[in-house]
Design a protein around this motif. Structure first.
Motif, short mmCIF file in Angstrom:
data_model
loop_
_atom_site.label_atom_id
_atom_site.label_comp_id
_atom_site.label_asym_id
_atom_site.label_seq_id
_atom_site.Cartn_x
_atom_site.Cartn_y
_atom_site.Cartn_z
N ALA A 15 8.73 -4.72 2.70
CA ALA A 15 8.62 -3.73 1.61
C ALA A 15 7.18 -3.20 1.60
O ALA A 15 6.34 -3.66 0.84
CB ALA A 15 8.99 -4.35 0.27
N TYR A 16 6.92 -2.23 2.45
CA TYR A 16 5.57 -1.71 2.65
C TYR A 16 5.14 -0.88 1.45
O TYR A 16 5.88 -0.05 0.92
CB TYR A 16 5.54 -0.83 3.91
CG TYR A 16 4.15 -0.42 4.29
CD1 TYR A 16 3.34 -1.27 5.02
CD2 TYR A 16 3.63 0.81 3.88
CE1 TYR A 16 2.04 -0.91 5.34
CE2 TYR A 16 2.34 1.17 4.21
CZ TYR A 16 1.55 0.32 4.94
OH TYR A 16 0.26 0.67 5.26
N LEU A 17 3.89 -1.11 1.01
CA LEU A 17 3.30 -0.34 -0.08
C LEU A 17 2.28 0.63 0.51
O LEU A 17 1.22 0.22 1.00
CB LEU A 17 2.62 -1.29 -1.08
CG LEU A 17 1.94 -0.63 -2.29
CD1 LEU A 17 2.98 0.04 -3.19
CD2 LEU A 17 1.14 -1.67 -3.07
N TRP A 18 2.61 1.91 0.48
CA TRP A 18 1.69 2.93 1.00
C TRP A 18 0.44 2.97 0.14
O TRP A 18 0.49 2.72 -1.07
CB TRP A 18 2.37 4.30 1.00
CG TRP A 18 3.50 4.40 1.97
CD1 TRP A 18 4.82 4.27 1.69
CD2 TRP A 18 3.41 4.65 3.37
NE1 TRP A 18 5.56 4.41 2.84
CE2 TRP A 18 4.72 4.65 3.89
CE3 TRP A 18 2.35 4.86 4.25
CZ2 TRP A 18 4.99 4.85 5.23
CZ3 TRP A 18 2.61 5.07 5.60
CH2 TRP A 18 3.92 5.07 6.07
N GLY A 19 -0.67 3.33 0.75
CA GLY A 19 -1.93 3.46 0.02
C GLY A 19 -1.82 4.42 -1.15
O GLY A 19 -2.35 4.15 -2.23
N ARG A 20 -1.11 5.53 -0.96
CA ARG A 20 -0.96 6.51 -2.05
C ARG A 20 -0.15 5.93 -3.21
O ARG A 20 -0.39 6.27 -4.37
CB ARG A 20 -0.33 7.80 -1.52
CG ARG A 20 1.09 7.65 -1.02
CD ARG A 20 1.66 8.96 -0.45
NE ARG A 20 2.96 8.75 0.13
CZ ARG A 20 3.20 8.36 1.37
NH1 ARG A 20 2.19 8.13 2.20
NH2 ARG A 20 4.44 8.19 1.81
N GLU A 21 0.80 5.02 -2.90
CA GLU A 21 1.58 4.36 -3.96
C GLU A 21 0.69 3.37 -4.72
O GLU A 21 0.73 3.31 -5.94
CB GLU A 21 2.78 3.63 -3.36
CG GLU A 21 3.81 4.56 -2.75
CD GLU A 21 4.90 3.84 -1.96
OE1 GLU A 21 5.91 4.48 -1.65
OE2 GLU A 21 4.73 2.64 -1.63
N ALA A 22 -0.14 2.64 -3.98
CA ALA A 22 -1.06 1.70 -4.62
C ALA A 22 -2.06 2.45 -5.49
O ALA A 22 -2.37 2.03 -6.62
CB ALA A 22 -1.78 0.86 -3.57
N ASP A 23 -2.55 3.60 -5.00
CA ASP A 23 -3.49 4.41 -5.76
C ASP A 23 -2.86 4.93 -7.06
O ASP A 23 -3.55 5.14 -8.05
CB ASP A 23 -3.99 5.60 -4.94
CG ASP A 23 -4.89 5.18 -3.79
OD1 ASP A 23 -5.36 4.02 -3.77
OD2 ASP A 23 -5.11 6.02 -2.88
N ALA A 24 -1.53 5.11 -7.05
CA ALA A 24 -0.81 5.58 -8.23
C ALA A 24 -0.47 4.43 -9.19
O ALA A 24 0.17 4.64 -10.21
CB ALA A 24 0.46 6.32 -7.82
N GLY A 25 -0.88 3.21 -8.83
CA GLY A 25 -0.67 2.07 -9.72
C GLY A 25 0.54 1.21 -9.40
O GLY A 25 0.80 0.22 -10.09
#
Length: 145
Positions: A15-25
């Protein structure tokens, strides 16, 4: 199902978390996908740390570095027939095994892994990721449990 040893070159379901998703919280990846183990090492405390690179069907844009997976490699890994790329300018970093490893859908014999990238293709992917990381052009999203 037994978890595989996270050997560099192994392609796992994650379940990969993209950097842009992490940046969005976000803290969880929105989609399970194949990901290539690029680095596995023990930290100072002896915990196994793993870097994985995502595989995507989305053709890379001008601001993204990715390497297309050859058709024969995709067949050998039993991935679909669509064009796919390994993204080499971002990764997830987590303590193995972590909660985000998933079983490969449809084939209980595969467990959590699709198989290995061929050595030459893996070296190309690894070397490109490391070069980008050394130059500050690759990022890693640290995952927690």
């Amino acid at each position: 199902m037994t978890l595989p040893v996270p050997t560099p070159g192994l392609v796992i379901r994650y379940a990969y978390l993209w950097g842009r998703e992490a940046d969005a919280g976000l803290e969880e990846g929105l989609k399970d996908r194949p990901c290539a183990v690029v680095i596995a090492h023990r930290d100072r405390e002896g915990e196994l740390q793993v870097y994985v690179l995502p595989v995507t069907h989305a053709e890379p844009g001008r601001d993204q570095a990715a390497i297309e997976i050859p058709r024969l490699v995709k067949q050998r890994l039993r991935l679909d027939g669509e064009r796919s790329w390994v993204v080499v300018d971002e990764a997830n970093l987590f303590a193995w095994p972590g909660p985000d490893i998933r079983p490969v859908p449809g084939d209980s014999k595969q467990g959590f892994a699709y198989g290995f990238l061929p050595p030459g293709f893996f070296r190309l992917v690894r070397d490109r990721f490391l070069a980008l990381a050394r130059s500050g052009k690759a990022s890693a999203t640290r995952r927690s449990e």
